[in-house]
Design an enzyme around this catalytic site. Sequence first.
Site, PDB file in Angstrom:
ATOM      1  N   GLU A 100      22.878 -44.505  48.220  1.00 57.83           N
ATOM      2  CA  GLU A 100      21.715 -43.627  48.410  1.00 57.83           C
ATOM      3  C   GLU A 100      20.434 -44.277  47.895  1.00 57.83           C
ATOM      4  O   GLU A 100      19.754 -43.776  46.995  1.00 57.83           O
ATOM      5  CB  GLU A 100      21.961 -42.275  47.726  1.00 57.83           C
ATOM      6  CG  GLU A 100      23.088 -41.516  48.388  1.00 57.83           C
ATOM      7  CD  GLU A 100      23.291 -40.096  47.869  1.00 57.83           C
ATOM      8  OE1 GLU A 100      22.980 -39.854  46.703  1.00 57.83           O
ATOM      9  OE2 GLU A 100      23.762 -39.247  48.639  1.00 57.83           O
TER      10      GLU A 100
ATOM     11  N   GLU B  11      30.017 -40.049  52.841  1.00 56.21           N
ATOM     12  CA  GLU B  11      30.129 -38.908  51.925  1.00 56.21           C
ATOM     13  C   GLU B  11      29.936 -37.644  52.731  1.00 56.21           C
ATOM     14  O   GLU B  11      29.023 -37.569  53.569  1.00 56.21           O
ATOM     15  CB  GLU B  11      29.061 -38.936  50.820  1.00 56.21           C
ATOM     16  CG  GLU B  11      29.333 -39.906  49.710  1.00 56.21           C
ATOM     17  CD  GLU B  11      28.358 -39.801  48.563  1.00 56.21           C
ATOM     18  OE1 GLU B  11      27.859 -38.689  48.283  1.00 56.21           O
ATOM     19  OE2 GLU B  11      28.092 -40.841  47.942  1.00 56.21           O
TER      20      GLU B  11
HETATM   21  C1  BG6 Z   1      25.710 -37.951  46.401  1.00 54.84           C
HETATM   22  C2  BG6 Z   1      26.125 -39.031  45.453  1.00 54.84           C
HETATM   23  O1  BG6 Z   1      24.366 -37.685  46.137  1.00 54.84           O
HETATM   24  O2  BG6 Z   1      26.286 -36.693  46.312  1.00 54.84           O
HETATM   25  C3  BG6 Z   1      27.374 -38.746  44.662  1.00 54.84           C
HETATM   26  O3  BG6 Z   1      26.221 -40.273  46.095  1.00 54.84           O
HETATM   27  C4  BG6 Z   1      27.421 -37.277  44.285  1.00 54.84           C
HETATM   28  O4  BG6 Z   1      27.387 -39.609  43.555  1.00 54.84           O
HETATM   29  C5  BG6 Z   1      27.482 -36.478  45.595  1.00 54.84           C
HETATM   30  O5  BG6 Z   1      28.460 -36.941  43.447  1.00 54.84           O
HETATM   31  C6  BG6 Z   1      27.671 -34.992  45.406  1.00 54.84           C
HETATM   32  O6  BG6 Z   1      26.709 -34.490  44.529  1.00 54.84           O
HETATM   33  P1  BG6 Z   1      27.082 -33.631  43.256  1.00 54.84           P
HETATM   34  O7  BG6 Z   1      25.818 -33.514  42.524  1.00 54.84           O
HETATM   35  O8  BG6 Z   1      27.586 -32.353  43.774  1.00 54.84           O
HETATM   36  O9  BG6 Z   1      28.107 -34.408  42.513  1.00 54.84           O
END
Ligand code: BG6
Length: 491
Positions: A199, A389
């Site tokens: 990111e 993701e």
């Molecule tokens: C993304 C990141 O922003 O979202 C991860 O690359 C992160 O590291 C994921 O864990 C989910 O976000 P969160 O804040 O719910 O863990």
Amino acid sequence: MNKFPKNFFWGGATAANQYEGGWNEGGRGLARTDVTTGCTKETKRMLTYRLPDGTTGAVSSMGGQVPEDAELVVLDGYYYPNHTGTDFYHRYKEDIALFAEMGMKMFRMSIAWPRIFPHGDETEPNQEGLKFYHKVFDELHKYGIEPLVTISHYDDPLYLETKLGGWNNPDNIENYVKYAKVLFDEYQNDVKYWLTFNEINCGVMMSYFIPNMPQENITKSYRELHNKFVASAKITKYAHEHYPNFKIGCMIAGTVVYPLTCDPKDVLAAQQRTQEQFYYAGDTMVLGAYPYFSHKIWKANGLDAAYFEKDAEILKEGHVDFFTYSYYGTTCESTHTDAVRDGGGNLSLGYRNDYIQFTEWGWGIDADGLRYSLNEIYTRYGVPIMVVENGVGALDQMEEDGSIHDPYRIEYMKEHVKAMGEAIEDGVDLIAYTPWGIVDLVSASTGEMRKRYGVIYVDMDDEGKGSLDRFRKDSFYWYKKCIESNGTDLD
Ligand code: BG6
């Protein structure tokens, strides 16, 4: 009809700082996440520090101002969830066996930079750190699982960041290049797919996410991003020259922004935010040059174009081979100031979309937005895409018999898999899907354990209590079936 190609990479994603643990083992140095406390949905994660006179304190990790002469340190009396993560460091064999049982073809993980260069400025890497990842890759290959490795995922060595100026200092580029070269040379026979930065656009997204962000921080984030672009391009060029079998990708936080209304002014507002937060990074990394609208952004933030343009040749020579992004949902922009700005998402905040649902943490859920964004990205770049993701952070309940019923997660994944299938039918060259936090891990934004994404449950709570034992959720069996049927059996 089977929409997914035969060799589609069904996988799962994690990051060392939230998953690996072993924070003070094997010669590993500290990262910012090691001095960041846990919190709840209502409170903030804090950075803990000590002043030269011994006074200690804590400030918000998102936008808080650490006193100038303070040192970020681990303090007694605070809980730091990333220290243990969910213990991949000791349980990698067990976890990889579970991935294999599910039929996973790809595993996205990151390497902890401070495990390889504890301070970041050493000349020689930490051999014990290198050995650990050899063991992980051997285990993955034993089951035919392809690693997808993020070189830097939110855990730069703390020393580089606090003592040497971090990414605001262009010297950091060479520290990163040295580190990434060590990884390429060391794991040349183990890893083919690499992502240079997780990111990469997250810093510039903060201006929309953190209210009243001081202008100097926004300005700084553009300089830091530039230095990361240069580092990424340099190492991509190195990979292309030395390891032509490697595939190097960018990783961009998916900012999918709709206009809240069909007022043309809203359409323009959404377009401009998308340019600034998403295509600014995508174009620079995939097309190898800053997009035309960059000048407007630099000017608005008091930045001199020469700072960016001096490295045009490097950016051109080091453009990536494929595009990856995180996709959780969508948000809206509007010029109608009477609307409520509470449509949250991953690193993003906008106006609430009444046509979509929201998670318990207020993130918009929008499977159609995935198909939409895949088409937009493919139209613009025409290179293979990975969704690296995706997922829903939710509260899971373990039953007395150890089962975990998570129909909401199955529903979320099912709709997103359908959307990807449709995008493939549209003609998009989508090659991988690695849903986030395939094993429960520490939340990046809140530091909570109860915000769970995994299809594998980990017995650990927000205070660090639990056996760390693993359990298969209902979604584990669903995803196994989805993979076995190559995305056709989704019921
Ligand atoms: C993304 C990141 O922003 O979202 C991860 O690359 C992160 O590291 C994921 O864990 C989910 O976000 P969160 O804040 O719910 O863990």
